[in-house]
Design an enzyme around this catalytic site. Structure first.
Site, PDB file in Angstrom:
ATOM      1  N   GLU A  78       0.218  -2.697  12.538  1.00  0.00           N
ATOM      2  CA  GLU A  78       0.519  -4.134  12.506  1.00  0.00           C
ATOM      3  C   GLU A  78       0.879  -4.708  13.880  1.00  0.00           C
ATOM      4  O   GLU A  78       1.225  -5.879  13.990  1.00  0.00           O
ATOM      5  CB  GLU A  78       1.634  -4.404  11.489  1.00  0.00           C
ATOM      6  CG  GLU A  78       1.171  -4.099  10.068  1.00  0.00           C
ATOM      7  CD  GLU A  78       2.237  -4.317   9.012  1.00  0.00           C
ATOM      8  OE1 GLU A  78       3.413  -4.500   9.375  1.00  0.00           O
ATOM      9  OE2 GLU A  78       1.888  -4.280   7.818  1.00  0.00           O
TER      10      GLU A  78
ATOM     11  N   TRP B  58       0.841  -1.210   0.000  1.00  0.00           N
ATOM     12  CA  TRP B  58       0.000   0.000   0.000  1.00  0.00           C
ATOM     13  C   TRP B  58       0.866   1.246   0.000  1.00  0.00           C
ATOM     14  O   TRP B  58       0.378   2.341  -0.243  1.00  0.00           O
ATOM     15  CB  TRP B  58      -0.962  -0.002   1.188  1.00  0.00           C
ATOM     16  CG  TRP B  58      -0.367   0.284   2.550  1.00  0.00           C
ATOM     17  CD1 TRP B  58       0.821  -0.173   3.039  1.00  0.00           C
ATOM     18  CD2 TRP B  58      -0.934   1.106   3.579  1.00  0.00           C
ATOM     19  NE1 TRP B  58       1.025   0.289   4.314  1.00  0.00           N
ATOM     20  CE2 TRP B  58      -0.041   1.079   4.672  1.00  0.00           C
ATOM     21  CE3 TRP B  58      -2.100   1.860   3.695  1.00  0.00           C
ATOM     22  CZ2 TRP B  58      -0.287   1.775   5.866  1.00  0.00           C
ATOM     23  CZ3 TRP B  58      -2.342   2.543   4.885  1.00  0.00           C
ATOM     24  CH2 TRP B  58      -1.445   2.503   5.953  1.00  0.00           C
ATOM     25  N   ASP B  59       2.148   1.078   0.264  1.00  0.00           N
ATOM     26  CA  ASP B  59       3.089   2.191   0.223  1.00  0.00           C
ATOM     27  C   ASP B  59       2.910   2.992  -1.064  1.00  0.00           C
ATOM     28  O   ASP B  59       3.023   4.211  -1.075  1.00  0.00           O
ATOM     29  CB  ASP B  59       4.541   1.673   0.282  1.00  0.00           C
ATOM     30  CG  ASP B  59       4.816   0.816   1.504  1.00  0.00           C
ATOM     31  OD1 ASP B  59       3.906   0.083   1.932  1.00  0.00           O
ATOM     32  OD2 ASP B  59       5.944   0.862   2.026  1.00  0.00           O
TER      33      ASP B  59
ATOM     34  N   LYS C 248       2.028   0.604  16.095  1.00  0.00           N
ATOM     35  CA  LYS C 248       3.265   0.640  15.320  1.00  0.00           C
ATOM     36  C   LYS C 248       3.311   1.928  14.489  1.00  0.00           C
ATOM     37  O   LYS C 248       4.341   2.545  14.302  1.00  0.00           O
ATOM     38  CB  LYS C 248       3.291  -0.574  14.389  1.00  0.00           C
ATOM     39  CG  LYS C 248       4.495  -0.641  13.481  1.00  0.00           C
ATOM     40  CD  LYS C 248       4.440  -1.885  12.597  1.00  0.00           C
ATOM     41  CE  LYS C 248       5.659  -1.995  11.713  1.00  0.00           C
ATOM     42  NZ  LYS C 248       5.589  -3.117  10.775  1.00  0.00           N
ATOM     43  N   GLN C 249       2.137   2.295  13.937  1.00  0.00           N
ATOM     44  CA  GLN C 249       2.101   3.394  12.967  1.00  0.00           C
ATOM     45  C   GLN C 249       0.706   3.998  12.943  1.00  0.00           C
ATOM     46  O   GLN C 249      -0.217   3.465  13.541  1.00  0.00           O
ATOM     47  CB  GLN C 249       2.443   2.847  11.593  1.00  0.00           C
ATOM     48  CG  GLN C 249       1.480   1.791  11.102  1.00  0.00           C
ATOM     49  CD  GLN C 249       2.103   0.885  10.043  1.00  0.00           C
ATOM     50  OE1 GLN C 249       2.666  -0.142  10.373  1.00  0.00           O
ATOM     51  NE2 GLN C 249       1.980   1.290   8.794  1.00  0.00           N
TER      52      GLN C 249
HETATM   53  C1  BGC Z   1       4.634  -1.387   7.567  1.00  0.00           C
HETATM   54  C2  BGC Z   1       3.653  -1.448   6.419  1.00  0.00           C
HETATM   55  C3  BGC Z   1       4.401  -1.210   5.134  1.00  0.00           C
HETATM   56  C4  BGC Z   1       5.570  -2.174   4.986  1.00  0.00           C
HETATM   57  C5  BGC Z   1       6.407  -1.915   3.757  1.00  0.00           C
HETATM   58  C6  BGC Z   1       5.757  -2.374   7.338  1.00  0.00           C
HETATM   59  O1  BGC Z   1       6.690  -2.269   8.349  1.00  0.00           O
HETATM   60  O2  BGC Z   1       3.992  -1.667   8.780  1.00  0.00           O
HETATM   61  O3  BGC Z   1       2.652  -0.473   6.587  1.00  0.00           O
HETATM   62  O4  BGC Z   1       3.531  -1.357   4.062  1.00  0.00           O
HETATM   63  O5  BGC Z   1       6.401  -2.062   6.108  1.00  0.00           O
HETATM   64  O6  BGC Z   1       6.979  -0.650   3.797  1.00  0.00           O
END
Ligand code: BGC
Length: 779
Positions: A495, A352-353, A608-609
């Site tokens: 996550e 999704w980045d 986490k984010q």
């Molecule tokens: C993040 C995801 C991201 C992925 C790739 C993971 O650590 O939690 O949101 O898509 O890294 O960058």
């Protein structure tokens, strides 16, 4: 790292490294990496060192080594490789003494230059300059130029060629093909990926000159997966300069622009192309390359920041540089990888980045590239259908990680060590991180409303939006007790919370997806009956629409509590609250896992984010300013930003909420993920989404740009450190130039028109025909 070496015209264009340390090689290799979207080259040195990670990736050339492994982007042959001896001593910076050293990436010219004064262990002195670039003009070309000036007469030997003994962390993705020397000078190496059967053709050729071109004594050698020259007896008089150039080309049977059918034809084509490249010479190739960069990137979407902090202007250019290096704009069968083409991290996969973090940059500045990236998703519908079917759903269920168009899911199943059990941790994202499907739908919708590209919608957009909605409509679970549809057992953007029910981001974006599909089905029915019929045949629109309308109002949308806080999921707000100060102030991400395993983290109110906050960014119309603020105050302290892409979202939101100081602090932290002083952050590759996020923090955040409900808003609000910000955006086929200062903003239509353009500026609707200036107001 040194950010201040650029002066005069080169001010804010140079990123430099002033020391050579073998334990920090990864940082420079990734941060200085070169590329053109077709290929990406990690910036290793010509000579070998322990701890180096030599990588050359060609976008979209995936291979799967074995059934129990996932598809990944193979590490192609090393063409940079050059080893020297000078007066019998190997050129090796860990030996002798480095009297001067600087390695500089010139962002404007996309050239890497290493400038070294070296005293060899036997006391001899040498000035060496290594230059290289990966052409933005001719996507197949890597050019190197080395100059060596000894202080005493010296004899040089050099081994240089093409090394196919490369692996991805030990996995060899290629079958060895033919090797051959042509015209006594052109080395050729052919290889084929083991499973996907892609042919690669590598060629390299050298040129020597000392005043005049000459051919030194040489012998061609071949070894397993290697072809190289040993040159010897090259005498360089004291204070004279020897120049060695190496021209290499990379072609593959996936190249869309080549009409070749067999390996032999590919090899011949590539050989002739290499002859032509060498004939052009370094200066001409370089000139064309610099012009291409200027046209495609620097003059196309310039951003200027006048800041008390030198670093800020450099940071946004660094982001734009890497976005151009990593994006395969030449071929819609390919997409951007989470580490770009700069490292093995995340295996070259797309997340999704792209849609949420990177795509807005292109949507607003280069719609053609944005469209190509969205077409990749459209073309990967077969994989998305497969994934849906395998999981018992309908429609398009996009893979969390994506590689080949028809691969379906490629997320690895096992990850890092669990510090409590000692087992490998299971990665659930590939199974249950499902928001990727609505992220893609959202990005297509955003692209359409910003660009007005109706052709995209007719050919791809409507179908994407409806097919993704079909997935959600089949994914919902009826909750008899509550009389509503739930979405259970998912991983949301955060996550650190696995197997949660009703993740707010997932539910709201799924609802949005279905709601938008209903609107489009209706629109097609009313206004585009032919297209309606076509899609009806493909997607059974009548049945789908009925289902959409039935479920829409029954989808559970978690509501804010009395204090305004929206539950991230059904259980988050009931979990334990602990003091997170130690982890908030961490130097390395993921430090919480030194104390807890994922199962334990799952039971703590820690994210986490960005999760709820990114929902409030994407679907901002749904939430009042008070609710946004309440959630910001609740979730920001609990968000560790352990994913690099999180900081930029919070920076934009801090801008929206009027906290320019925090917004700036978060922007700086985002900028320092790759560029900052931590020398270990980029070993696996640069952070693609974070770099896209930096652009968003500048343009969507401080620059105040937003598309909501199809309308444009421009309400800049600069941080204190900035005196001025200028940028351009594309809006429905025209370009707008925006100049903002602390007090004023001026918006200019590059092509004035009597047809007024409606823009919301600081809460007021303005009709602009050519240019408009406003005081800066807080809203
Ligand atoms: C993040 C995801 C991201 C992925 C790739 C993971 O650590 O939690 O949101 O898509 O890294 O960058």
């Amino acid at each position: 790292m040194n950010y201040t070496t650029g002066t005069g015209e080169l001010q804010h264009w140079l990123v430099a490294e002033d020391g050579f340390r073998t334990n920090w090689l990864g940082k420079g290799e990734a941060v200085f990496s070169l590329g053109n979207g077709y290929m990406g080259l990690r910036s290793v040195t010509e000579e070998h060192y322990a701890n180096e990670q030599r990588n050359l990736f060609v976008a979209g050339t995936f291979n799967k080594f074995a059934d129990n492994e996932v598809t990944e982007l193979p590490n192609a042959s090393d063409v940079l490789w050059m080893e020297f001896t000078l007066n019998g001593v190997r050129f090796d910076l860990t030996q002798g003494e480095i009297l001067a050293y600087r390695r500089t990436l010139n962002l404007k010219q996309a050239e890497l230059v290493r400038d070294v004064t070296w005293q060899s262990p036997n006391g001899d002195l040498y000035d060496l300059i290594f230059r290289r670039f990966v052409s933005m003009d001719n996507l197949h070309v890597i050019a190197q130029r080395v100059t060596i000036t000894p202080k005493q007469e010296s004899v040089l030997t050099m081994t240089s060629g093409i090394n196919g003994q490369m692996t991805n962390s030990g996995v060899q993705h290629f079958l060895e093909g033919d090797k051959r020397l042509y015209d006594g000078r052109f080395m050729q190496q052919l290889q084929t990926t083991t499973e996907s059967g892609i042919d690669f053709a590598f060629h390299s050729v050298h040129r020597f000159s000392q005043h005049e071109p000459f051919e030194p004594k040489s012998i061609i050698k071949m070894d397993r997966r290697q072809i190289f020259f040993d040159y010897s007896d090259v005498v360089i008089p004291a204070n004279e300069t020897l120049t060695i150039e190496k021209y290499s080309t990379v072609f593959t049977s996936r190249d869309r622009d080549l009409s070749v059918d067999t390996t032999e034809e590919l090899a011949n084509f590539a050989l002739n192309a290499t002859r032509d490249v060498e004939a052009q010479g370094y200066d001409r190739l370089f000139n064309d390359h610099v012009n291409a960069w200027d046209e495609l990137v620097w003059s196309h979407a310039p951003i200027t920041i006048e800041s008390e902090e030198m670093f800020d202007q450099l940071a946004i250019r660094f982001a734009q540089y890497h976005l151009a290096v990593m994006t395969p704009k030449h071929d819609h069968r390919m997409n951007v990888a989470a580490k770009g083409l700069s490292g093995e991290g995340y295996k070259g996969h797309t997340f999704w980045d792209t849609e949420i973090f990177i795509l807005p940059y292109y949507t607003y500045t280069n719609p053609k590239i944005a469209r190509s990236l969205l077409e990749y998703r459209y073309l990967s519908l077969p994989g998305a259908h497969r994934k849906a079917k395998e999981n018992g759903y309908e429609g398009a269920m996009f893979p969390w990680e994506s590689a080949w168009l028809d691969d379906g899911e490629v997320t690895p199943v096992w990850g890092a060590a669990d510090i409590v059990t000692g087992e490998a941790t299971k990665i659930w994202s590939g199974f249950i991180e499902q928001h990727i499907t609505s992220d893609i739908a959202f990005a297509a919708w955003q692209y359409y409303h910003v660009t007005g590209d109706q052709d995209f919608m007719d050919n791809y957009g409507y179908e994407l939006l409806i097919d993704t909605a079909k997935f959600w409509a089949s994914r919902l679970e009826w909750n008899e007790a509550e009389g509503r549809y739930d979405i259970n057992q998912v991983v949301g953007p955060d996550e650190y919370k696995e197997h949660v029910d009703n993740n707010a981001f997932t539910n709201y974006t799924a609802h949005w997806n279905i709601q938008t599909a209903i609107q489009y089905v209706e629109l097609l029915r009313q206004e585009k009956p032919e297209l309606f019929e076509q899609l009806n045949e493909k997607l059974d629109l009548e049945t789908a629409d009925e289902r959409f309308r039935h479920v829409l109002d029954l989808i559970y949308l978690p509501q804010a509590r009395e204090d305004g806080v929206l539950p991230q999921d059904d259980t988050y707000l009931q979990k334990e609250i602990i003091d997170l100060t130690k982890y908030k102030n961490q130097e390395n991400v993921g430090s919480m896992f030194y104390d807890y395993n994922l199962e334990q983290v799952n039971e703590i109110q820690v994210s986490k984010q960005a999760d709820v906050m990114i929902l409030m960014y994407l679907l901002e119309d749904l939430f009042s300013a008070d609710v946004k603020r309440a959630n910001w105050e609740y979730y920001e302290p609990k968000t560790l930003h352990d994913s690099s892409l999180s900081l930029s979202t919070h920076s934009v939101l801090a801008s929206d909420l009027g906290d320019q100081k925090l917004a700036y602090d978060l922007f700086r932290r985002a900028s320092e993920i790759d560029l900052g002083p931590n020398m270990k952050t980029s070993d696996a590759g640069i952070h693609a989404a974070s770099l896209g996020g930096i652009w968003q923090a500048v343009v969507n955040g401080f620059g105040g740009v937003r598309m909501t409900g199809g309308n444009l808003r421009i309400s800049p609000m600069l941080p204190q450190a900035w005196n001025a910000l200028t940028y351009s955006i594309d809006w429905k086929g025209e370009t707008l130039d925006v100049q903002a200062s602390q007090d004023q903003v001026t918006i200019t239509r590059r092509t004035p028109s009597t047809e007024p353009l409606v823009i919301e500026v600081y809460g007021e609707t303005r009709e602009i025909t050519d240019t408009f200036t406003s005081e800066v107001l807080s809203v």
